[in-house]
Design a protein around this motif. Structure first.
Motif, PDB file in Angstrom:
ATOM      1  N   TRP A 282       0.834  -1.199   0.000  1.00 18.37           N
ATOM      2  CA  TRP A 282       0.000   0.000   0.000  1.00 18.37           C
ATOM      3  C   TRP A 282       0.868   1.248   0.000  1.00 18.37           C
ATOM      4  N   ARG A 283       0.543   2.187  -0.873  1.00 13.59           N
ATOM      5  CA  ARG A 283       1.317   3.419  -0.955  1.00 13.59           C
ATOM      6  C   ARG A 283       0.816   4.471   0.010  1.00 13.59           C
ATOM      7  N   THR A 284      -0.461   4.352   0.425  1.00 17.33           N
ATOM      8  CA  THR A 284      -1.020   5.323   1.355  1.00 17.33           C
ATOM      9  C   THR A 284      -1.491   4.596   2.603  1.00 17.33           C
ATOM     10  N   ALA A 285      -0.979   5.006   3.730  1.00 20.64           N
ATOM     11  CA  ALA A 285      -1.337   4.362   4.994  1.00 20.64           C
ATOM     12  C   ALA A 285      -1.619   5.430   6.043  1.00 20.64           C
ATOM     13  N   ILE A 286      -2.702   5.225   6.786  1.00 19.29           N
ATOM     14  CA  ILE A 286      -2.998   6.046   7.965  1.00 19.29           C
ATOM     15  C   ILE A 286      -2.454   5.279   9.161  1.00 19.29           C
ATOM     16  N   VAL A 287      -1.429   5.815   9.799  1.00 24.41           N
ATOM     17  CA  VAL A 287      -0.781   5.125  10.911  1.00 24.41           C
ATOM     18  C   VAL A 287      -1.281   5.732  12.215  1.00 24.41           C
ATOM     19  N   ALA A 288      -1.905   4.905  13.037  1.00 24.87           N
ATOM     20  CA  ALA A 288      -2.486   5.373  14.302  1.00 24.87           C
ATOM     21  C   ALA A 288      -1.906   4.566  15.446  1.00 24.87           C
ATOM     22  N   ASP A 289      -1.346   5.269  16.413  1.00 23.76           N
ATOM     23  CA  ASP A 289      -0.708   4.618  17.565  1.00 23.76           C
ATOM     24  C   ASP A 289      -1.494   5.000  18.819  1.00 23.76           C
ATOM     25  N   THR A 290      -2.202   4.028  19.401  1.00 26.91           N
ATOM     26  CA  THR A 290      -3.041   4.281  20.567  1.00 26.91           C
ATOM     27  C   THR A 290      -2.279   3.931  21.830  1.00 26.91           C
ATOM     28  N   GLY A 291      -1.940   4.934  22.602  1.00 28.11           N
ATOM     29  CA  GLY A 291      -1.278   4.698  23.871  1.00 28.11           C
ATOM     30  C   GLY A 291      -2.242   4.831  25.029  1.00 28.11           C
ATOM     31  N   GLY A 292      -1.695   4.958  26.210  1.00 26.05           N
ATOM     32  CA  GLY A 292      -2.541   5.134  27.375  1.00 26.05           C
ATOM     33  C   GLY A 292      -3.021   6.562  27.529  1.00 26.05           C
ATOM     34  N   THR A 293      -2.260   7.512  26.947  1.00 22.38           N
ATOM     35  CA  THR A 293      -2.554   8.932  27.141  1.00 22.38           C
ATOM     36  C   THR A 293      -2.951   9.628  25.854  1.00 22.38           C
ATOM     37  N   THR A 294      -2.295   9.301  24.742  1.00 23.19           N
ATOM     38  CA  THR A 294      -2.539  10.009  23.488  1.00 23.19           C
ATOM     39  C   THR A 294      -2.824   9.049  22.342  1.00 23.19           C
ATOM     40  N   TYR A 295      -3.416   9.612  21.312  1.00 21.91           N
ATOM     41  CA  TYR A 295      -3.668   8.916  20.055  1.00 21.91           C
ATOM     42  C   TYR A 295      -2.860   9.660  19.010  1.00 21.91           C
ATOM     43  N   ASP A 296      -1.794   9.032  18.513  1.00 22.89           N
ATOM     44  CA  ASP A 296      -0.864   9.668  17.584  1.00 22.89           C
ATOM     45  C   ASP A 296      -1.138   9.173  16.172  1.00 22.89           C
ATOM     46  N   ILE A 297      -1.346  10.101  15.239  1.00 20.01           N
ATOM     47  CA  ILE A 297      -1.681   9.720  13.871  1.00 20.01           C
ATOM     48  C   ILE A 297      -0.741  10.396  12.881  1.00 20.01           C
ATOM     49  N   SER A 298      -0.508   9.705  11.780  1.00 15.65           N
ATOM     50  CA  SER A 298       0.324  10.255  10.712  1.00 15.65           C
ATOM     51  C   SER A 298      -0.071   9.593   9.399  1.00 15.65           C
ATOM     52  N   LEU A 299       0.369  10.182   8.310  1.00  8.91           N
ATOM     53  CA  LEU A 299       0.068   9.666   6.977  1.00  8.91           C
ATOM     54  C   LEU A 299       1.363   9.287   6.271  1.00  8.91           C
ATOM     55  N   VAL A 300       1.411   8.079   5.748  1.00  8.11           N
ATOM     56  CA  VAL A 300       2.501   7.678   4.863  1.00  8.11           C
ATOM     57  C   VAL A 300       1.920   7.686   3.459  1.00  8.11           C
ATOM     58  N   ALA A 355      -5.513   8.941  33.150  1.00  4.85           N
ATOM     59  CA  ALA A 355      -5.099   8.336  34.422  1.00  4.85           C
ATOM     60  C   ALA A 355      -3.654   7.875  34.376  1.00  4.85           C
ATOM     61  N   GLY A 356      -3.073   7.781  33.155  1.00  4.42           N
ATOM     62  CA  GLY A 356      -1.674   7.381  33.017  1.00  4.42           C
ATOM     63  C   GLY A 356      -1.415   6.005  33.612  1.00  4.42           C
ATOM     64  N   SER A 357      -0.208   5.800  34.107  1.00  5.84           N
ATOM     65  CA  SER A 357       0.132   4.532  34.757  1.00  5.84           C
ATOM     66  C   SER A 357      -0.026   4.619  36.261  1.00  5.84           C
ATOM     67  N   THR A 358       0.008   5.838  36.778  1.00 10.69           N
ATOM     68  CA  THR A 358      -0.142   6.065  38.209  1.00 10.69           C
ATOM     69  C   THR A 358      -1.137   7.193  38.418  1.00 10.69           C
ATOM     70  N   PRO A 359      -2.349   6.940  38.983  1.00  6.74           N
ATOM     71  CA  PRO A 359      -2.767   5.646  39.520  1.00  6.74           C
ATOM     72  C   PRO A 359      -3.286   4.678  38.472  1.00  6.74           C
ATOM     73  N   GLY A 360      -3.565   5.148  37.251  1.00  5.13           N
ATOM     74  CA  GLY A 360      -4.073   4.281  36.210  1.00  5.13           C
ATOM     75  C   GLY A 360      -5.585   4.139  36.267  1.00  5.13           C
ATOM     76  N   PRO A 361      -6.140   3.383  35.303  1.00  3.97           N
ATOM     77  CA  PRO A 361      -7.584   3.110  35.317  1.00  3.97           C
ATOM     78  C   PRO A 361      -8.006   2.424  36.617  1.00  3.97           C
ATOM     79  N   ALA A 362      -9.299   2.465  36.905  1.00  2.94           N
ATOM     80  CA  ALA A 362      -9.802   1.866  38.144  1.00  2.94           C
ATOM     81  C   ALA A 362      -9.467   0.378  38.214  1.00  2.94           C
ATOM     82  N   CYS A 363      -9.511  -0.311  37.064  1.00  5.35           N
ATOM     83  CA  CYS A 363      -9.280  -1.749  37.061  1.00  5.35           C
ATOM     84  C   CYS A 363      -7.834  -2.135  37.344  1.00  5.35           C
TER      85      CYS A 363
END
Length: 684
Positions: A282-300, A355-363
């Motif tokens: 694929w020549r065109t890709a939407i790259v999405a990186d889902t972390g605990g705090t942010t959603y990072d997106i870019s286009l290739v 919530a990050g890693s400290t204290p994090g989600p309730a679970c």
């Protein structure tokens, strides 16, 4: 053996590449107060998985690649060093005036943004060099020495120097550097012409100020990382990821920390480019990186990783402009740890607080009580509380139910599962809006692209994101749970050098331009020689039509301008690039060349397969779990182990595909298959 780590807001990801080219993934909780501790914990987990001691594991490695948000976090939290700024007399307000531009030009309640270095810490020195090199006012060295004494008294820990026209005539900046070494010994400093050789004063000043302010902190941090790794038995090279999608040795980064502002996020597009090419070309890709705090997106696009020189720390125009070339990544406050809440009117919000890693989600059972996206997925049945991080971390499902019931469902008068779905649905919408803004702005039709989901939380809602985008093809790589760290493992040792060379096609100064190209080539060759590897260099022109305010990047087909034909080729390449970006070309106007850059890349690993090592699985009974989908309600859903899914075989949803580090949710309308290399290909 090599290691690559990415320190995120919630987890520290580690990829280990063995000598045979196979890789394994590991995760540990990030320690915000001591990021190196999280790195060492991830390494200890990798050692234990191999039946080794940490010292034995580290003793086998030849390199350690590190991505960190330590620099950008220091800027955001105000922990950068107290820095003084030296400018040409009469130009004390470079950082205050900026370049203009406002996100809300008619909202006069927004205060004017504060400069990165305050006016009271900005010092003018008598000197003036003209554009042609004429010295209008000689440098007053006595005044400089007096200024340095004031800085010493005021406790400056770093100094930035920004003089007019220093990009083409740096003698005065160089002399001030010598005076700093003599009168403020041990105090780090940054000279603007060496940090960012751009014609624009504000960008050059902002880059130098940020660079100088980070030097004390990053020297300590990288020194601590190197020393602690060495004390545990590591004797290889410590490499650090840069914002431009490459890596350099830690010592070089400590001397120029501006290079690593966007260190970790820049690697997801590198990995995305690799997987898009490997799995479907694929020549065109939407790259999405889902972390605990942010959603990072870019286009290739067209196989090229996008770059930008407009890297803002904070909101555009209100934050601080790094001004240094970076992989173009957009971030929004949406991730697994994003907190759900109701406002005074009873409207639901998800993020940007996390919530990050400290204290994090309730679970997580670490003291967090506020409901998050992860808690919503727990309530919906997407996560197995006994198999989180491969069973090394037990989740508290009742805590998720209690948090959502108390803060959301009870106040809205809905069921807990309906409230949980609303949380995930709103987080999905936030992510979709961010992608649409990026694709529409660049004229990309999402339906023609592949969506690549990375990050530990990507699998929870990427199918829903793809469907809303109209993007039928979703790819979740086998290393997707640690995609930035995987990108680091396949990245090159790379750097970029810049030079100012102003001329026009109306009267093209080939001598000046060729001299600048020669200077850049020498710098690039020197960098490659220091790595001991063969490098390739790409030359880029910064150019614009005469009268335009902003320039664009044009890759040069030839690194020499010897004839009129070479100038004509450059002109044609510029017209084509301008038309591609803005849909118009103006062949009646002359083209100005503003500056030149050289990007040098040295491959750090052989062109060999990069495959995740399979985990031996025990035969067991087929498993199912009750899972909630808004359109179907509760559905008895097969639970599959990622490695046990037969390759190149089509399956229909619903399904939950689990690995030790992620869960991929496939709803009933979707279909999926596992590629020979191990990635999941999903038709949404």
């Amino acid at each position: 053996m090599r290691f690559a780590t990415d320190t995120g807001g919630t987890f520290t990801d580690l990829v280990v590449e063995d000598d045979d080219g196979s890789i394994t993934l590991h995760k540990a909780s990030t320690v915000p107060s001591d990021p190196v501790a999280g790195v060492l914990e991830a390494l200890a987990i990798a050692a234990e998985a191999r039946g080794l001691t940490l010292r034995t594991l580290l003793g086998r490695a030849e390199s350690f690649i590190h991505g960190t948000t330590h620099a950008i976090n220091a800027i955001i939290t105000g922990r950068a060093a107290r820095t003084g700024l030296i400018v040409s007399a009469g130009h004390r307000d470079i950082l205050m005036f900026r370049e203009g531009g406002r996100t809300e030009p008619f909202n006069h309640t927004i205060p004017y943004p504060k400069p990165y270095i305050s006016r009271e810490l900005t010092f003018e020195v008598p000197e003036r060099v003209l554009a042609d090199g004429t010295i209008l006012t000689a440098l007053d060295e006595a005044a400089v020495i007096e200024t340095l004494e004031q800085m010493r008294v005021q406790g400056m820990k770093a100094v930035a120097v920004v003089l007019l026209w220093s990009t083409v005539h740096p003698a005065h900046e160089l002399r001030i550097g010598e005076l700093i070494e003599a009168h403020l010994p041990g105090v780090p400093y940054s000279l603007s012409h060496a940090v960012n050789a751009t014609l624009r004063e504000f960008r050059r000043a902002s880059s130098a100020a940020i660079d100088a302010s980070l030097k004390p902190l990053m020297t300590r941090y990288l020194g601590s990382l190197s020393e602690r790794l060495k004390s545990e038995g590591f004797d290889g090279k410590v490499m650090v990821l840069t914002s431009a999608g490459g890596m350099v040795e830690a010592a070089e980064v400590a001397g120029s920390p501006i290079k690593i502002i966007n260190s970790g996020p820049s690697m997801a597009p590198v990995a995305g480019q690799h997987y898009a090419e490997r799995e479907g070309g694929w020549r065109t890709a939407i790259v999405a990186d889902t972390g605990g705090t942010t959603y990072d997106i870019s286009l290739v696009s067209d196989g090229r990783i996008p770059m930008t020189r407009d890297l803002w720390i904070g909101e555009p125009y209100r934050g601080h402009l790094a001004g240094y070339p970076s992989v173009d990544v957009k971030s929004v406050g949406a991730g697994g740890g994003s907190i759900a809440s109701l406002d005074a009117a009873g409207l639901l919000h998800v993020g940007p607080d996390s919530a990050g890693s400290t204290p994090g989600p309730a679970c997580y059972g670490r003291g967090g009580t506020r409901p998050t996206v992860t808690d919503a997925c727990m309530v919906l049945g997407y996560l197995d509380p006994d198999y989180f991080l491969g069973g090394t971390m037990q989740l508290d499902a009742p805590a998720s139910f209690a948090a959502i019931q108390r803060d959301i469902a009870g106040r809205l008068g809905t069921s807990v599962e309906e409230a949980a779905w609303s949380i995930l649905d709103l987080a999905t919408e936030n992510m979709v809006q961010a992608i649409q803004e990026l694709t529409v702005n660049q004229g990309i039709d999402a339906a023609e692209a592949v969506l690549i989901g990375g990050g530990g939380a990507a699998g929870l809602n990427s199918v829903f994101i793809a469907r809303r985008l109209g993007c039928r093809r979703l790819l979740i790589p086998e290393t997707g749970a640690a995609m930035s760290a995987a990108g680091a493992m396949i990245s090159d040792i790379a750097s970029e050098f810049a030079a100012t060379a102003h001329t026009s096609t109306a009267a093209f100064d080939r001598v000046r331009v060729n001299a600048a190209i020669g200077q850049l080539r020498d710098q690039a060759d020197g960098f490659a020689a220091r790595t001991g590897l063969a490098g390739t260099t790409e030359f880029i022109a910064e150019a614009r039509y005469e009268g335009q305010a902003w320039d664009i990047d044009v890759p040069l087909l030839s690194a020499r301008f010897d004839t009129d034909a070479d100038v004509a080729d450059f002109r044609a390449a510029f017209d084509t690039m301008h038309e591609q970006i803005f849909t118009i070309r103006d062949e009646a106007s002359e083209v100005e060349l503003i500056g030149l850059r050289a990007r040098v890349r040295c491959p750090a690993r052989p062109d060999a397969p990069f495959l995740l090592k399979s985990v031996a699985l025990e035969d067991g009974p087929a498993r199912t779990r009750r899972v909630y989908f808004a359109a179907e309600g509760w559905v008895e859903t097969p639970v599959l182990r990622w490695d046990a899914v037969p390759a190149d075989t089509d399956f229909a949803g619903p399904a939950l595909i689990e690995s030790p580090f992620t869960t991929v949710v496939v709803d009933p309308p979707a279909r999926f298959r596992r590629s020979t290399a191990g990635a999941l290909l999903i038709e949404a």
